[in-house]
Design a protein around this motif. Sequence first.
Motif, short mmCIF file in Angstrom:
data_model
loop_
_atom_site.label_atom_id
_atom_site.label_comp_id
_atom_site.label_asym_id
_atom_site.label_seq_id
_atom_site.Cartn_x
_atom_site.Cartn_y
_atom_site.Cartn_z
N ASN A 1 0.86 -1.18 0.00
CA ASN A 1 0.00 0.00 0.00
C ASN A 1 0.90 1.23 0.00
OD1 ASN A 1 -1.50 2.31 1.30
ND2 ASN A 1 -3.16 0.82 1.15
N VAL A 2 0.90 1.97 -1.09
CA VAL A 2 1.81 3.11 -1.26
C VAL A 2 1.55 4.15 -0.18
CG1 VAL A 2 2.50 4.98 -2.82
CG2 VAL A 2 2.02 2.69 -3.73
N ARG A 3 0.30 4.44 0.08
CA ARG A 3 -0.07 5.48 1.04
C ARG A 3 0.44 5.17 2.44
NH1 ARG A 3 -5.33 5.68 3.06
NH2 ARG A 3 -5.74 7.58 4.18
N SER A 4 0.17 3.98 2.93
CA SER A 4 0.63 3.65 4.28
C SER A 4 2.15 3.54 4.33
CB SER A 4 -0.03 2.37 4.80
OG SER A 4 0.30 1.27 4.02
N TYR A 5 2.75 3.08 3.24
CA TYR A 5 4.21 3.03 3.18
C TYR A 5 4.80 4.44 3.34
CZ TYR A 5 8.92 2.53 1.29
OH TYR A 5 10.28 2.57 1.12
N LEU A 6 4.21 5.42 2.66
CA LEU A 6 4.70 6.79 2.76
C LEU A 6 4.51 7.35 4.16
CD1 LEU A 6 3.57 8.22 -0.70
CD2 LEU A 6 5.90 7.61 0.01
N PHE A 7 3.41 6.98 4.82
CA PHE A 7 3.19 7.40 6.21
C PHE A 7 4.32 6.86 7.10
CE2 PHE A 7 -1.60 8.01 5.66
CZ PHE A 7 -1.50 9.38 5.72
N VAL A 8 4.65 5.59 6.93
CA VAL A 8 5.71 4.96 7.72
C VAL A 8 7.04 5.66 7.46
CG1 VAL A 8 7.08 2.87 8.05
CG2 VAL A 8 4.60 2.71 7.85
N VAL A 9 7.36 5.87 6.20
CA VAL A 9 8.65 6.47 5.84
C VAL A 9 8.74 7.90 6.38
CG1 VAL A 9 10.10 7.19 3.91
CG2 VAL A 9 8.95 4.99 3.83
N LEU A 10 7.65 8.66 6.28
CA LEU A 10 7.68 10.03 6.80
C LEU A 10 7.84 10.05 8.31
CD1 LEU A 10 7.54 13.07 6.45
CD2 LEU A 10 5.04 12.89 6.51
N LYS A 11 7.11 9.20 9.00
CA LYS A 11 7.24 9.16 10.47
C LYS A 11 8.66 8.79 10.86
CE LYS A 11 5.15 7.28 14.66
NZ LYS A 11 4.08 6.44 15.20
N ARG B 1 11.36 9.29 9.09
CA ARG B 1 12.21 10.43 8.75
C ARG B 1 12.12 11.50 9.84
NH1 ARG B 1 16.62 12.12 6.51
NH2 ARG B 1 16.18 10.65 4.87
N ILE B 2 10.90 11.81 10.27
CA ILE B 2 10.72 12.84 11.31
C ILE B 2 11.43 12.41 12.60
CG2 ILE B 2 9.00 13.87 12.85
CD1 ILE B 2 7.13 14.05 10.39
N LEU B 3 11.25 11.16 13.00
CA LEU B 3 11.91 10.67 14.21
C LEU B 3 13.44 10.70 14.07
CD1 LEU B 3 9.64 7.65 15.19
CD2 LEU B 3 9.77 9.89 16.30
N ARG B 4 13.92 10.34 12.89
CA ARG B 4 15.37 10.35 12.65
C ARG B 4 15.92 11.77 12.76
NH1 ARG B 4 15.96 7.60 7.80
NH2 ARG B 4 15.89 5.71 9.03
N GLU B 5 15.21 12.73 12.15
CA GLU B 5 15.67 14.12 12.20
C GLU B 5 15.62 14.65 13.63
OE1 GLU B 5 17.10 15.95 9.77
OE2 GLU B 5 16.99 14.11 8.60
N LEU B 6 14.58 14.30 14.37
CA LEU B 6 14.47 14.75 15.75
C LEU B 6 15.54 14.11 16.64
CD1 LEU B 6 10.59 14.74 16.24
CD2 LEU B 6 12.08 16.71 15.85
N SER B 7 15.95 12.90 16.29
CA SER B 7 16.94 12.20 17.11
C SER B 7 18.33 12.82 16.99
CB SER B 7 17.02 10.73 16.71
OG SER B 7 17.67 10.58 15.46
N ARG B 8 18.53 13.63 15.97
CA ARG B 8 19.85 14.26 15.82
C ARG B 8 20.14 15.27 16.93
NH1 ARG B 8 20.50 14.72 9.26
NH2 ARG B 8 20.29 12.49 8.98
#
Length: 196
Positions: free
Chosen positions: A73-83, A85-92
């Motif tokens: 499911n492209v849509r849910s995949y993009l939700f997972v990837v964005l979340k 990414r956000i967590l990764r950026e915040l972890s910096r």
Amino acid sequence: MSKRLPADQAQLLWQEFRSGDAYALANIMQSYYAELFHWGMRLHPDREFVKDCIQEVFVNLWQSQPTARPVENVRSYLFVVLKTRILRELSRNPVTHPFSLPDDYAFSVEFSADTRLIEEEHEIYQLRQLERVMNHLPGRQKELIYLRFYQNLSFDQIAEVMHLGRQSVHNLLNKSLNSLRRHWAALMLPLCLLFC
């Protein structure tokens, strides 16, 4: 809100993207950008930060195109990837932003009162009351309700997005709905007494 891209069309665009078609990825981004932005703003309140994260998601997708895998499911995949990414950026910056979201993280719920769809003031009032009730829930429960009822994700997709087991999603949803019922009843009881 623009019309949602049908899942079969999204699958076709994903296959074209995997074959090297940059326009297919651009179409995917254009089709899902508003939903991804709306989702990202629920996880972090900085608009520019969320926009940057979405852009990074699609840049990384294009860079990894030769090895891109099929997705169910492209849509849910993009939700997972964005979340992620956000967590990764915040972890910096772990001092100001923890890497993982605690159960009580701030996930805001706000419904848009589209005047074409909601013409009665009573309905708008009830919508605002529902927002108030939902915002009493912990962030994880609000996120689950948002994904299930606003984004119409399946339990398996929600489990993937929220990094939970399928049974945990069911349990948390039941707990969330029970809590909503209790808060709703507590909010509506004084109104019933006032008007009865």
